[in-house]
Design a protein around this motif. Structure first.
Motif, PDB file in Angstrom:
ATOM      1  N   GLU A 193       0.835  -1.198   0.000  1.00 49.82           N
ATOM      2  CA  GLU A 193       0.000   0.000   0.000  1.00 49.82           C
ATOM      3  C   GLU A 193       0.875   1.256   0.000  1.00 49.82           C
ATOM      4  O   GLU A 193       1.843   1.357   0.760  1.00 49.82           O
ATOM      5  CB  GLU A 193      -0.906  -0.002   1.229  1.00 49.82           C
ATOM      6  CG  GLU A 193      -1.907   1.137   1.242  1.00 49.82           C
ATOM      7  CD  GLU A 193      -2.872   1.062   2.412  1.00 49.82           C
ATOM      8  OE1 GLU A 193      -3.671   1.994   2.574  1.00 49.82           O
ATOM      9  OE2 GLU A 193      -2.806   0.060   3.165  1.00 49.82           O
ATOM     10  N   LYS A 195       2.717   2.169  -2.521  1.00 42.31           N
ATOM     11  CA  LYS A 195       3.866   1.951  -3.406  1.00 42.31           C
ATOM     12  C   LYS A 195       3.398   1.512  -4.795  1.00 42.31           C
ATOM     13  O   LYS A 195       2.303   0.957  -4.961  1.00 42.31           O
ATOM     14  CB  LYS A 195       4.794   0.884  -2.834  1.00 42.31           C
ATOM     15  CG  LYS A 195       5.377   1.226  -1.464  1.00 42.31           C
ATOM     16  CD  LYS A 195       6.477   2.256  -1.560  1.00 42.31           C
ATOM     17  CE  LYS A 195       7.165   2.449  -0.228  1.00 42.31           C
ATOM     18  NZ  LYS A 195       8.298   3.428  -0.305  1.00 42.31           N
ATOM     19  N   VAL A 196       4.252   1.763  -5.797  1.00 37.01           N
ATOM     20  CA  VAL A 196       3.978   1.305  -7.165  1.00 37.01           C
ATOM     21  C   VAL A 196       5.271   0.808  -7.787  1.00 37.01           C
ATOM     22  O   VAL A 196       6.378   1.208  -7.387  1.00 37.01           O
ATOM     23  CB  VAL A 196       3.405   2.445  -8.045  1.00 37.01           C
ATOM     24  CG1 VAL A 196       2.009   2.837  -7.619  1.00 37.01           C
ATOM     25  CG2 VAL A 196       4.339   3.649  -8.062  1.00 37.01           C
ATOM     26  N   TRP A 197       5.114  -0.077  -8.772  1.00 42.73           N
ATOM     27  CA  TRP A 197       6.273  -0.497  -9.550  1.00 42.73           C
ATOM     28  C   TRP A 197       6.545   0.546 -10.630  1.00 42.73           C
ATOM     29  O   TRP A 197       5.624   1.044 -11.276  1.00 42.73           O
ATOM     30  CB  TRP A 197       6.025  -1.862 -10.192  1.00 42.73           C
ATOM     31  CG  TRP A 197       5.901  -2.984  -9.200  1.00 42.73           C
ATOM     32  CD1 TRP A 197       4.780  -3.696  -8.898  1.00 42.73           C
ATOM     33  CD2 TRP A 197       6.942  -3.509  -8.377  1.00 42.73           C
ATOM     34  NE1 TRP A 197       5.037  -4.640  -7.938  1.00 42.73           N
ATOM     35  CE2 TRP A 197       6.368  -4.544  -7.596  1.00 42.73           C
ATOM     36  CE3 TRP A 197       8.289  -3.215  -8.199  1.00 42.73           C
ATOM     37  CZ2 TRP A 197       7.089  -5.286  -6.670  1.00 42.73           C
ATOM     38  CZ3 TRP A 197       9.019  -3.949  -7.277  1.00 42.73           C
ATOM     39  CH2 TRP A 197       8.417  -4.964  -6.528  1.00 42.73           C
ATOM     40  N   GLN A 198       7.835   0.880 -10.819  1.00 41.47           N
ATOM     41  CA  GLN A 198       8.235   1.837 -11.848  1.00 41.47           C
ATOM     42  C   GLN A 198       9.281   1.184 -12.746  1.00 41.47           C
ATOM     43  O   GLN A 198      10.221   0.532 -12.269  1.00 41.47           O
ATOM     44  CB  GLN A 198       8.794   3.121 -11.216  1.00 41.47           C
ATOM     45  CG  GLN A 198       9.031   4.250 -12.224  1.00 41.47           C
ATOM     46  CD  GLN A 198       9.207   5.609 -11.549  1.00 41.47           C
ATOM     47  OE1 GLN A 198       9.069   5.738 -10.333  1.00 41.47           O
ATOM     48  NE2 GLN A 198       9.494   6.636 -12.327  1.00 41.47           N
ATOM     49  N   THR A 214       4.893   4.211 -14.370  1.00 43.19           N
ATOM     50  CA  THR A 214       4.544   3.350 -13.228  1.00 43.19           C
ATOM     51  C   THR A 214       3.430   2.388 -13.628  1.00 43.19           C
ATOM     52  O   THR A 214       2.665   2.662 -14.560  1.00 43.19           O
ATOM     53  CB  THR A 214       4.089   4.196 -12.030  1.00 43.19           C
ATOM     54  OG1 THR A 214       2.947   4.983 -12.417  1.00 43.19           O
ATOM     55  CG2 THR A 214       5.206   5.119 -11.556  1.00 43.19           C
ATOM     56  N   ASP A 216       0.328   1.319 -12.197  1.00 44.00           N
ATOM     57  CA  ASP A 216      -0.608   1.630 -11.114  1.00 44.00           C
ATOM     58  C   ASP A 216      -1.627   0.526 -10.860  1.00 44.00           C
ATOM     59  O   ASP A 216      -2.155   0.406  -9.751  1.00 44.00           O
ATOM     60  CB  ASP A 216      -1.335   2.948 -11.428  1.00 44.00           C
ATOM     61  CG  ASP A 216      -0.364   4.113 -11.557  1.00 44.00           C
ATOM     62  OD1 ASP A 216       0.663   4.102 -10.856  1.00 44.00           O
ATOM     63  OD2 ASP A 216      -0.630   5.032 -12.355  1.00 44.00           O
ATOM     64  N   ASP A 217      -1.938  -0.265 -11.881  1.00 44.17           N
ATOM     65  CA  ASP A 217      -2.959  -1.309 -11.724  1.00 44.17           C
ATOM     66  C   ASP A 217      -2.336  -2.699 -11.582  1.00 44.17           C
ATOM     67  O   ASP A 217      -2.983  -3.701 -11.874  1.00 44.17           O
ATOM     68  CB  ASP A 217      -3.927  -1.290 -12.909  1.00 44.17           C
ATOM     69  CG  ASP A 217      -3.226  -1.519 -14.240  1.00 44.17           C
ATOM     70  OD1 ASP A 217      -1.976  -1.383 -14.285  1.00 44.17           O
ATOM     71  OD2 ASP A 217      -3.917  -1.836 -15.230  1.00 44.17           O
ATOM     72  N   GLU A 244       3.832   6.053  -4.474  1.00 46.57           N
ATOM     73  CA  GLU A 244       2.769   6.326  -5.441  1.00 46.57           C
ATOM     74  C   GLU A 244       3.052   7.623  -6.188  1.00 46.57           C
ATOM     75  O   GLU A 244       3.432   8.623  -5.601  1.00 46.57           O
ATOM     76  CB  GLU A 244       1.411   6.427  -4.730  1.00 46.57           C
ATOM     77  CG  GLU A 244       0.832   5.087  -4.331  1.00 46.57           C
ATOM     78  CD  GLU A 244      -0.558   5.235  -3.710  1.00 46.57           C
ATOM     79  OE1 GLU A 244      -0.953   6.387  -3.426  1.00 46.57           O
ATOM     80  OE2 GLU A 244      -1.220   4.215  -3.486  1.00 46.57           O
ATOM     81  N   GLY A 245       2.854   7.589  -7.494  1.00 44.38           N
ATOM     82  CA  GLY A 245       3.164   8.740  -8.322  1.00 44.38           C
ATOM     83  C   GLY A 245       4.510   8.616  -8.998  1.00 44.38           C
ATOM     84  O   GLY A 245       4.787   9.317  -9.976  1.00 44.38           O
ATOM     85  N   GLY A 246       5.357   7.714  -8.480  1.00 46.94           N
ATOM     86  CA  GLY A 246       6.656   7.483  -9.096  1.00 46.94           C
ATOM     87  C   GLY A 246       7.718   8.459  -8.620  1.00 46.94           C
ATOM     88  O   GLY A 246       7.458   9.410  -7.883  1.00 46.94           O
TER      89      GLY A 246
END
Length: 266
Positions: A193, A195-198, A214, A216-217, A244-246
Motif C-alpha cells: 500500500e 507503493k507502485v512499480w516503476q 509506473t 498503477d494497476d 505512489e506517483g513514481g
C-alpha cells in the motif's frame, strides 16, 4: 393494430379471469406493455371484478331481516319464520364473481411469476453475452500478444532478481519497430500500500535512467503483462518499487529486477 376491435374481442376478460393458455397470456402481456390503452382496459376490468365481488357478497342486511322476525322482548309470542325461497340466481352470480376474482388473483400471481422469470432470464442472458464478449476479447488480445512475442525481430530481455530480491524476475519484449515494450511482470509480488512499480530504460555509459512509467494497476491485473512506449536507445531495463506517483530517479535500494539488452553481432 385495431385496439378497439381487440378490446371488443373479449380476450382481455379471459386474461383477467385466468382462462388463457400460457402462450396466450404471454402474448397479451407483451401487448399490454406496448399499448397503454389495453393496460388501462385490463385495470378497469380488474376493478369491476373486485367491485362486483364485494357487491355480490351476502350482506349484513340479511341477518337484520331475520332478526326482525324473531320474538319481540315485550311480546313472548313466538313468531313463525316464513319459509323463504333461495335466490339461486343471486348466489350463482355471487359464486361466479368469486370464481372470476379467484381467477384474477391467480392470473396476477402467474403474471408476476412470469415477469420475474423473464427478468431473471434477461439478466442471465446479458451476463452470458458479456462473458462471451469478454472471452472473445481476451482471446483476440492473447492471440495478438502471442503474434508479437513470436515475432523474429522482437528483442527479449530477461530481468533477474537483485540483492535481497533475488527471487523476483520479469521479462521485457521490445519491439523497436513501433517503440513498444511488453513487460511480463509475473515474477514480482503485489506492490505494498502506498507503493507502485516503476519501469526504467537505462543507458550504461554513463548510467542514465529514463522512466517508462509506473504500473498503477499491477495488483488488480490478472495476467501481469503490461504495454509501455519506449523510444529510447535502451541498453538495459530495470524495475524499482517507488512511492505512489513514481520518482524522478530510481531508488537503488528498491531495485528488484535488472536486465541488459544483448547486442547482436553484426
Amino acid at each position: 393494430m385495431d385496439i378497439k376491435a381487440y378490446i371488443e374481442s373479449g380476450i382481455l376478460e379471459l386474461y383477467v379471469a385466468g382462462q388463457l393458455s400460457e402462450n396466450e397470456n404471454q402474448e397479451v402481456y407483451e401487448l399490454l406493455r406496448q399499448h397503454p390503452e389495453l393496460l388501462q382496459e385490463v385495470l378497469e376490468i380488474e376493478a369491476a371484478v373486485l367491485k362486483l365481488t364485494a357487491a355480490a357478497s351476502p350482506g349484513a342486511h340479511s341477518f337484520e331481516a331475520i332478526k326482525a322476525n324473531l320474538k319481540d322482548a315485550n311480546n313472548p309470542k313466538v313468531v313463525k319464520l316464513a319459509p323463504r325461497k333461495t335466490n339461486w340466481l343471486a348466489y350463482t352470480g355471487w359464486a361466479a364473481s368469486i370464481a372470476l376474482a379467484a381467477g384474477f388473483f391467480w392470473t396476477l400471481n402467474q403474471k408476476n411469476d412470469l415477469e420475474q422469470q423473464l427478468q431473471t432470464a434477461d439478466i442471465e442472458n446479458r451476463y452470458l453475452e458479456t462473458q462471451i464478449e469478454t472471452a472473445k476479447s481476451d482471446l483476440a488480445t492473447t492471440k495478438n500478444l502471442l503474434d508479437i512475442l513470436r515475432d523474429r525481430d522482437i528483442i527479449s530481455v530477461p530481468l533477474g532478481g537483485q540483492g535481497n530480491y533475488a527471487s523476483s524476475f520479469a521479462k521485457v519484449y521490445w519491439n523497436k519497430s513501433d517503440n513498444t515494450i511488453y513487460l511480463d511482470a509475473e515474477g514480482l509480488p503485489d506492490a505494498p500500500e502506498g507503493k507502485v512499480w516503476q519501469v526504467w530504460s537505462l543507458t550504461l555509459n554513463p548510467l542514465t535512467p529514463t522512466s517508462l512509467g509506473t504500473i498503477d494497476d499491477f495488483n488488480s491485473d490478472t495476467n501481469k503483462i503490461f504495454t509501455m512506449a519506449n523510444a529510447n536507445e535502451s541498453q538495459a531495463f530495470g524495475i524499482t518499487l517507488e512511492p505512489e506517483g513514481g520518482s524522478e530517479s530510481p531508488t537503488m535500494e528498491q531495485l528488484y529486477t535488472l536486465g541488459v539488452v544483448e547486442v547482436n553481432p553484426s
